[in-house]
Design a protein around this motif. Structure first.
Motif, short mmCIF file in Angstrom:
data_model
loop_
_atom_site.label_atom_id
_atom_site.label_comp_id
_atom_site.label_asym_id
_atom_site.label_seq_id
_atom_site.Cartn_x
_atom_site.Cartn_y
_atom_site.Cartn_z
N VAL A 26 87.15 4.62 -5.68
CA VAL A 26 86.02 5.44 -5.24
C VAL A 26 84.71 4.68 -5.44
CG1 VAL A 26 84.69 7.54 -5.77
CG2 VAL A 26 87.16 7.67 -5.51
N CYS A 27 84.61 3.93 -6.51
CA CYS A 27 83.38 3.16 -6.76
C CYS A 27 83.13 2.11 -5.68
CB CYS A 27 83.43 2.51 -8.13
SG CYS A 27 83.22 3.67 -9.49
N ASP A 28 84.20 1.61 -5.07
CA ASP A 28 84.05 0.63 -3.99
C ASP A 28 83.82 1.29 -2.64
OD1 ASP A 28 84.33 -1.62 -5.61
OD2 ASP A 28 86.52 -1.56 -5.46
N HIS B 100 87.77 7.22 -0.24
CA HIS B 100 88.75 7.57 -1.27
C HIS B 100 88.50 8.95 -1.88
CE1 HIS B 100 90.74 3.69 -1.30
NE2 HIS B 100 89.55 3.15 -1.17
N SER B 101 87.76 9.79 -1.17
CA SER B 101 87.52 11.16 -1.63
C SER B 101 87.49 12.07 -0.41
CB SER B 101 86.20 11.25 -2.40
OG SER B 101 85.10 10.96 -1.57
N ILE B 102 87.56 13.36 -0.69
CA ILE B 102 87.52 14.34 0.41
C ILE B 102 86.40 15.33 0.14
CG2 ILE B 102 89.98 14.11 0.96
CD1 ILE B 102 90.50 16.68 -0.59
N PRO B 103 85.90 15.99 1.19
CA PRO B 103 84.81 16.95 0.98
C PRO B 103 85.22 18.08 0.04
CG PRO B 103 85.07 16.46 3.31
CD PRO B 103 86.24 15.84 2.60
N TYR B 104 84.27 18.57 -0.70
CA TYR B 104 84.43 19.72 -1.58
C TYR B 104 83.66 20.86 -0.94
CZ TYR B 104 84.25 22.53 -5.87
OH TYR B 104 84.38 23.53 -6.81
N MET C 29 85.82 15.58 -3.73
CA MET C 29 86.98 15.71 -4.62
C MET C 29 87.86 14.47 -4.52
SD MET C 29 88.45 19.58 -4.23
CE MET C 29 89.02 19.31 -2.58
N VAL C 30 88.53 14.21 -5.63
CA VAL C 30 89.55 13.17 -5.70
C VAL C 30 90.79 13.87 -6.24
CG1 VAL C 30 90.22 11.02 -6.78
CG2 VAL C 30 87.84 11.38 -6.13
N ILE C 31 91.90 13.74 -5.53
CA ILE C 31 93.13 14.43 -5.92
C ILE C 31 94.25 13.40 -6.07
CG2 ILE C 31 94.82 16.19 -5.28
CD1 ILE C 31 92.58 17.49 -3.58
N THR C 32 94.95 13.48 -7.21
CA THR C 32 96.15 12.67 -7.43
C THR C 32 97.31 13.63 -7.70
OG1 THR C 32 95.97 12.45 -9.83
CG2 THR C 32 94.71 10.88 -8.51
#
Length: 81
Positions: free
Chosen positions: A33-35, A40-44, A53-56
């Motif tokens: 995500v930092c790069d 690497h994230s989705i809208p919240y 959001m980041v989901i694993t």
């Protein structure tokens, strides 16, 4: 440009309390995500390009993208088990 990662104190406590196998996934994803925060994230909720959001498999994290300071702040992290 790479963003810097910053954890809220409560998010840090949750991440530190997770089992090692569960805490490794968000660590790796948040590095990605930092790069590339938007790749690497989705809208919240409404996609305001700030809160995402980041989901694993084991974790849901709510992040804030700060373009001015180039900083990703982890606002909340939830261990899903």
């Amino acid at each position: 440009m790479t963003y810097r990662l910053h954890y809220d104190l409560a998010a840090t406590a949750v991440h530190d309390a997770m089992p090692p196998e569960a805490s490794e996934q968000p660590t790796l994803v948040l590095a990605d995500v930092c790069d590339d925060p938007f790749g690497h994230s989705i809208p919240y909720g409404e996609d305001d390009q700030i809160i995402r959001m980041v989901i694993t498999d084991h974790v849901l994290a709510v992040i804030m993208i700060g373009d001015t300071l180039k900083r990703i702040t982890v606002l909340q992290i939830s261990y899903l088990g």
